[in-house]
Design a protein around this motif. Sequence first.
Motif, mmCIF file in Angstrom:
data_model
loop_
_atom_site.group_PDB
_atom_site.id
_atom_site.type_symbol
_atom_site.label_atom_id
_atom_site.label_comp_id
_atom_site.label_asym_id
_atom_site.label_seq_id
_atom_site.Cartn_x
_atom_site.Cartn_y
_atom_site.Cartn_z
ATOM 1 N N ASN A 29 9.080 1.364 9.236
ATOM 2 C CA ASN A 29 9.632 0.017 9.278
ATOM 3 C C ASN A 29 8.570 -0.958 9.793
ATOM 4 O OD1 ASN A 29 11.130 -2.371 10.005
ATOM 5 N ND2 ASN A 29 12.988 -1.135 10.018
ATOM 6 N N PRO A 30 8.181 -1.972 8.995
ATOM 7 C CA PRO A 30 7.121 -2.883 9.437
ATOM 8 C C PRO A 30 7.538 -3.774 10.601
ATOM 9 C CG PRO A 30 8.113 -3.708 7.422
ATOM 10 C CD PRO A 30 8.692 -2.331 7.662
ATOM 11 N N HIS A 31 8.852 -3.880 10.855
ATOM 12 C CA HIS A 31 9.343 -4.697 11.965
ATOM 13 C C HIS A 31 9.577 -3.869 13.225
ATOM 14 C CE1 HIS A 31 9.643 -8.010 9.236
ATOM 15 N NE2 HIS A 31 10.546 -7.408 8.482
ATOM 16 N N VAL A 46 15.595 -4.836 5.086
ATOM 17 C CA VAL A 46 15.865 -4.663 3.659
ATOM 18 C C VAL A 46 15.327 -5.852 2.860
ATOM 19 C CG1 VAL A 46 17.702 -4.508 1.927
ATOM 20 C CG2 VAL A 46 17.835 -3.146 4.025
ATOM 21 N N GLU A 47 15.519 -7.055 3.364
ATOM 22 C CA GLU A 47 14.995 -8.236 2.668
ATOM 23 C C GLU A 47 13.479 -8.185 2.564
ATOM 24 O OE1 GLU A 47 16.508 -11.580 4.804
ATOM 25 O OE2 GLU A 47 18.470 -11.533 3.797
ATOM 26 N N THR A 48 12.819 -7.768 3.630
ATOM 27 C CA THR A 48 11.357 -7.653 3.607
ATOM 28 C C THR A 48 10.915 -6.643 2.556
ATOM 29 O OG1 THR A 48 11.103 -8.271 5.935
ATOM 30 C CG2 THR A 48 9.337 -6.962 4.965
ATOM 31 N N ALA A 49 11.597 -5.502 2.494
ATOM 32 C CA ALA A 49 11.239 -4.474 1.516
ATOM 33 C C ALA A 49 11.407 -4.976 0.097
ATOM 34 C CB ALA A 49 12.086 -3.221 1.741
ATOM 35 N N TYR A 70 16.414 1.535 10.185
ATOM 36 C CA TYR A 70 16.637 1.261 11.605
ATOM 37 C C TYR A 70 15.358 1.330 12.436
ATOM 38 C CZ TYR A 70 21.583 1.759 10.448
ATOM 39 O OH TYR A 70 22.833 1.594 9.892
ATOM 40 N N GLY A 71 14.283 1.850 11.857
ATOM 41 C CA GLY A 71 13.000 1.868 12.547
ATOM 42 C C GLY A 71 12.901 2.860 13.680
ATOM 43 N N LEU A 72 13.599 4.004 13.576
ATOM 44 C CA LEU A 72 13.606 4.972 14.670
ATOM 45 C C LEU A 72 12.935 6.288 14.290
ATOM 46 C CD1 LEU A 72 17.207 4.422 16.125
ATOM 47 C CD2 LEU A 72 15.046 3.412 16.876
ATOM 48 N N LEU A 126 0.869 14.318 -8.033
ATOM 49 C CA LEU A 126 0.598 13.112 -8.807
ATOM 50 C C LEU A 126 -0.793 12.586 -8.455
ATOM 51 C CD1 LEU A 126 4.071 11.342 -8.378
ATOM 52 C CD2 LEU A 126 3.218 12.475 -10.436
ATOM 53 N N PRO A 127 -1.840 13.255 -8.913
ATOM 54 C CA PRO A 127 -3.203 12.883 -8.512
ATOM 55 C C PRO A 127 -3.686 11.545 -9.052
ATOM 56 C CG PRO A 127 -3.263 14.565 -10.212
ATOM 57 C CD PRO A 127 -1.819 14.436 -9.802
ATOM 58 N N GLY A 128 -2.912 10.936 -9.944
ATOM 59 C CA GLY A 128 -3.287 9.627 -10.455
ATOM 60 C C GLY A 128 -2.549 8.486 -9.793
ATOM 61 N N CYS A 129 -1.754 8.771 -8.752
ATOM 62 C CA CYS A 129 -0.883 7.751 -8.184
ATOM 63 C C CYS A 129 -1.056 7.630 -6.673
ATOM 64 C CB CYS A 129 0.585 8.074 -8.477
ATOM 65 S SG CYS A 129 0.992 8.171 -10.224
ATOM 66 N N ILE A 130 -0.861 6.413 -6.178
ATOM 67 C CA ILE A 130 -0.761 6.171 -4.740
ATOM 68 C C ILE A 130 0.604 5.568 -4.450
ATOM 69 C CG2 ILE A 130 -3.240 5.866 -4.390
ATOM 70 C CD1 ILE A 130 -2.696 2.815 -4.229
ATOM 71 N N ARG A 131 1.073 5.765 -3.223
ATOM 72 C CA ARG A 131 2.320 5.155 -2.764
ATOM 73 C C ARG A 131 1.992 4.161 -1.670
ATOM 74 N NH1 ARG A 131 5.903 9.030 0.533
ATOM 75 N NH2 ARG A 131 4.571 8.148 2.165
ATOM 76 N N ILE A 132 2.547 2.959 -1.792
ATOM 77 C CA ILE A 132 2.308 1.907 -0.811
ATOM 78 C C ILE A 132 3.626 1.529 -0.166
ATOM 79 C CG2 ILE A 132 1.328 -0.368 -0.369
ATOM 80 C CD1 ILE A 132 -0.196 -0.159 -2.985
ATOM 81 N N THR A 133 3.700 1.632 1.157
ATOM 82 C CA THR A 133 4.892 1.222 1.886
ATOM 83 C C THR A 133 5.026 -0.292 1.863
ATOM 84 O OG1 THR A 133 4.679 3.122 3.366
ATOM 85 C CG2 THR A 133 6.019 1.276 4.143
#
Length: 381
Positions: free
Chosen positions: A40-42, A281-284, A230-232, A336-343
């Motif tokens: 959670n970025p917050h 959720v709005e930020t995401a 919830y950021g826990l 998936l060696p061709g892909c990255i995941r970004i939070t």
Amino acid sequence: MQPRDLSDHVAYEAGRGIEEVARELGRDPSEFVKLASNENPHGPSPAAAVALRETASSVSSYPKAAHADLTAAVADRWNVTDEQIWLANGGDGAIDYLHRAMLEPGEDVVVPTPGFAYYGMSSRYHHGDVREYELSKSDGFVQDAETVLEGYDGERIIWLTSPHNPTGSTIPLEEIRRLADATDEETLIVVDEAYGEFADRESAVALIEGRNGYDARDDVAVLRTFSKAYGLAGVRLGYAVVPDEWADAYVRVNTPFAASELACRAGLAAIGDDEHVVRTVETARESRTYMREHIDSHVWESGGNFVLVDVGDAATVAQTMQRRGVIVRDCSSFGLPGCIRITCGTKDETERAVETLNGVLADLGLGSDAPEGPDTEVADP
């Protein structure tokens, strides 16, 4: 003396942290932003942070009352009985409890690939084997009953992930119902909704309880966590929602005091902090939209707090971004060696990630407008 044969077991590979990367590169941690672990970025719910501080002086006591209070609050949230809520030490603990309750030695589970490695790991810990169904890159990682049934042969548990990690795809409730109807009477469908708050989808709890036109079922369970919305993540708190018919199995399979005093009190405060969840959720959603619109490569639609990006060479792109101060997840470990995941991060974090990625793609001559070529071969979890 040696432990039992663990040759079929694999170690879980977690995303890399800022301090770890900074030490390795000999740089200041403040230079980095971490968008690799879907955190959670917050940060945590502010109410939960207060509860953690206030609870610190009482951790000498076992969490009996706190456990009961949180169970009741979660049950009220889903309008189910207290017995239907299985609190656990993170979502991983709930996975273990469901396997303890359902698997006899030698019984198998079916898991998605790519997918969360711990489904298979936990099954093997409980002396079960693992079969797979493939979510195909060429089909946009679509999830439906037909796809899952291609890997099914009478196994005891089928694991669904909605939203799915790392792709972000979801599965409609009607497809889950179709799948449950098509499988054996003693097959349990578990829907992992760790990212459920971020998706515009109704929870599969509706299938358990027979709501919104569905018949109540005793062969569907739902997994949830306090780690994401919830950021826990650091206190390790999750739970399962199970059918009333076999809910009492919990007292026979759970560890004593399945969630800690700190975790229970933090969860009890967080579950009432709607403002923090709405903001998260709005930020995401804003971050997902921005990345889909501005990344110079194909980004799959996502219902989670992350996006999957087709970059061609995940290891090189992730390492180069890391050197430039943005830590993302190389999805090679998912097959998936061709892909990255970004939070999904804050506005500033998201914009920095997009700018950094686009610069890396341009410098390396990588990226794509849409996925091409044959399906990616995926590894056993």
